[in-house]
Design a protein around this motif. Sequence first.
Motif, short mmCIF file in Angstrom:
data_model
loop_
_atom_site.label_atom_id
_atom_site.label_comp_id
_atom_site.label_asym_id
_atom_site.label_seq_id
_atom_site.Cartn_x
_atom_site.Cartn_y
_atom_site.Cartn_z
N LEU A 111 7.71 12.15 -16.01
CA LEU A 111 8.20 11.41 -14.84
C LEU A 111 7.08 11.08 -13.87
CD1 LEU A 111 11.58 13.26 -14.09
CD2 LEU A 111 11.28 10.95 -14.99
N GLY A 112 6.18 12.04 -13.65
CA GLY A 112 5.06 11.80 -12.74
C GLY A 112 4.19 10.66 -13.21
N ILE A 113 3.81 10.68 -14.49
CA ILE A 113 2.96 9.62 -15.03
C ILE A 113 3.70 8.28 -15.01
CG2 ILE A 113 1.79 8.81 -17.11
CD1 ILE A 113 1.23 11.71 -17.82
N ALA A 114 5.00 8.30 -15.36
CA ALA A 114 5.77 7.06 -15.39
C ALA A 114 5.85 6.43 -14.00
CB ALA A 114 7.17 7.33 -15.93
N PHE A 115 6.17 7.22 -12.99
CA PHE A 115 6.26 6.68 -11.63
C PHE A 115 4.90 6.23 -11.11
CE2 PHE A 115 10.46 8.80 -11.30
CZ PHE A 115 11.16 7.75 -10.75
N ALA A 116 3.84 6.94 -11.49
CA ALA A 116 2.49 6.55 -11.05
C ALA A 116 2.14 5.16 -11.57
CB ALA A 116 1.47 7.57 -11.52
N ILE A 157 4.42 -2.43 -9.89
CA ILE A 157 5.27 -3.12 -8.92
C ILE A 157 4.44 -3.56 -7.71
CG2 ILE A 157 7.21 -2.84 -7.34
CD1 ILE A 157 8.47 -0.96 -9.36
N GLY A 158 3.55 -2.69 -7.24
CA GLY A 158 2.71 -3.04 -6.10
C GLY A 158 1.82 -4.23 -6.39
N ALA A 159 1.22 -4.27 -7.58
CA ALA A 159 0.34 -5.39 -7.93
C ALA A 159 1.13 -6.70 -8.03
CB ALA A 159 -0.36 -5.09 -9.25
N ILE A 160 2.33 -6.65 -8.61
CA ILE A 160 3.15 -7.86 -8.72
C ILE A 160 3.60 -8.34 -7.34
CG2 ILE A 160 5.34 -8.76 -9.58
CD1 ILE A 160 5.00 -6.92 -12.02
N HIS A 161 4.02 -7.40 -6.50
CA HIS A 161 4.46 -7.77 -5.15
C HIS A 161 3.31 -8.37 -4.35
CE1 HIS A 161 7.26 -7.81 -1.88
NE2 HIS A 161 6.52 -7.02 -1.11
N LEU A 191 -5.09 0.86 -3.60
CA LEU A 191 -5.13 0.52 -5.02
C LEU A 191 -6.20 1.34 -5.73
CD1 LEU A 191 -4.35 -1.16 -7.48
CD2 LEU A 191 -5.94 -2.92 -6.69
N PHE A 192 -7.37 1.45 -5.14
CA PHE A 192 -8.42 2.27 -5.73
C PHE A 192 -7.95 3.71 -5.90
CE2 PHE A 192 -12.00 -0.63 -4.00
CZ PHE A 192 -11.86 -1.45 -5.10
N ALA A 193 -7.31 4.25 -4.85
CA ALA A 193 -6.83 5.63 -4.91
C ALA A 193 -5.78 5.81 -6.00
CB ALA A 193 -6.27 6.05 -3.55
N ALA A 194 -4.86 4.82 -6.13
CA ALA A 194 -3.81 4.92 -7.13
C ALA A 194 -4.37 4.87 -8.55
CB ALA A 194 -2.78 3.80 -6.93
N TYR A 196 0.81 -1.22 0.00
CA TYR A 196 0.00 0.00 0.00
C TYR A 196 0.85 1.27 0.00
CZ TYR A 196 0.22 0.17 5.24
OH TYR A 196 0.61 0.22 6.55
N THR A 197 2.12 1.17 0.42
CA THR A 197 3.02 2.32 0.28
C THR A 197 3.29 2.60 -1.19
OG1 THR A 197 4.07 1.89 2.42
CG2 THR A 197 5.29 3.24 0.84
N LEU A 198 3.50 1.55 -1.97
CA LEU A 198 3.71 1.72 -3.41
C LEU A 198 2.48 2.35 -4.07
CD1 LEU A 198 5.52 -1.63 -4.25
CD2 LEU A 198 6.46 0.66 -4.61
N PHE A 199 1.31 1.92 -3.65
CA PHE A 199 0.09 2.48 -4.23
C PHE A 199 -0.05 3.97 -3.87
CE2 PHE A 199 -2.04 -1.95 -4.29
CZ PHE A 199 -1.41 -2.24 -5.48
N TYR A 200 0.30 4.31 -2.66
CA TYR A 200 0.21 5.73 -2.27
C TYR A 200 1.31 6.56 -2.94
CZ TYR A 200 -3.49 4.90 1.11
OH TYR A 200 -4.69 4.59 1.69
N ILE A 201 2.46 5.94 -3.21
CA ILE A 201 3.49 6.62 -4.00
C ILE A 201 2.94 6.92 -5.39
CG2 ILE A 201 5.71 6.29 -5.16
CD1 ILE A 201 6.68 4.82 -2.68
N SER A 202 2.18 5.98 -5.95
CA SER A 202 1.54 6.21 -7.24
C SER A 202 0.60 7.39 -7.18
CB SER A 202 0.80 4.95 -7.69
OG SER A 202 0.06 5.19 -8.87
N VAL A 203 -0.18 7.49 -6.11
CA VAL A 203 -1.08 8.63 -5.94
C VAL A 203 -0.28 9.93 -5.92
CG1 VAL A 203 -2.74 9.74 -4.40
CG2 VAL A 203 -2.83 7.28 -4.75
#
Length: 352
Positions: free
Chosen positions: A94-99, A105-109, A160-163, A55-62
């Motif tokens: 960069l913003g879109i790419a990291f999002a 990565i979060g989904a695979i992990h 995930l929903f938020a991301a 969920y940290t990865l998902f919030y990083i995406s946000v």
Amino acid sequence: MEHDDSKGALKEFTPSSGLAVSIDDPVQNPGLPPHRERLTDVDPKAAKRAERTIYTLFYISVAASIWAVAAYMLFPIEDQEMTSIRQNNLFIGLGIAFALLAIGIGAIHWSKTLMSDKEHVEERHTTRGSEETRAAVVEAFRTADEESGFGRRKMIRNSLFAAVIASVLPGITLFRGLAPHDAENSPVDLLKQTMWKKGEHLTRDPSGTRIKASDVTLGSAFHVIPESLLEMGHDDGMLNEKAKAMVLMVRMPPEQLTERGERKDWSYDGIVAYSKVCTHVGCPVALYEQQTHHLLCPCHQSQFDVSDEAKVVFGPASRPLPQLPITVDAEGYLIAQSDFHEPVGPSFWEIR
């Protein structure tokens, strides 16, 4: 082939191995390999760490999606500064790419560490299943939800929903750059008025040399700009004005021109001038085919027939190229009779 009297079974001799294999014995199912438990399956602390990572990865995406929207505002491209345009493209990209990367990565992990990794065998059905089978499918979805933890792990689910929702925002924001939204800068009005006016000399692009009608030979094509454009500087919006006013001029036998009554005096002795801005998405139409009298847009292959008022003969363009009315002055130099009589450029600009 030989017969084993002791067991009553047929055996086949295989030369490669030199062994007799019983035909009656079925192939044994080797089964699945032993299941190896993951660390997150046996250690609750490891599972908790994995959940926090996901969920940290998902919030990083946000956060990356929000940054992409902010970058669009912090580095506007409307001021035409090359540095600002480069920074706009860089930081939004960069913003879109990291999002998107963080979601992936979060989904695979998540699938590797927390979702069920046990092997399953599903029988294939060639026909529509019975009601019992359909009920079993519903149960399978319920089981999958339980095993994945989608309904149980609320932090992962909500992040995930938020991301996913936030990842759409940069794309929506970029639509703002398609056109001004204020009434004073209506795209239709901006593209309906160019630098061409009555008496404006047609000059070669980029030299600015005036063009005499006698210099334009049959089959030739000239890239043309208005003479007054040369007096402007880059800071005065010269590139914007040139993008609207650029013209391609060709000469062909007058008898091959198809012209409506109100346009018969828009050409001069077989010389016609049309906007170079494609009416599809605005690419420069700069390729002239002398034998067919077709102008070709290199972006999406729209073709326009110069001999018939630049009508579309192929491709996605929806309307002809606007024609610039021309004539000559007392010295024989080509001049414009007026501005274009319709907006130049893509047709979607005319949609209010």
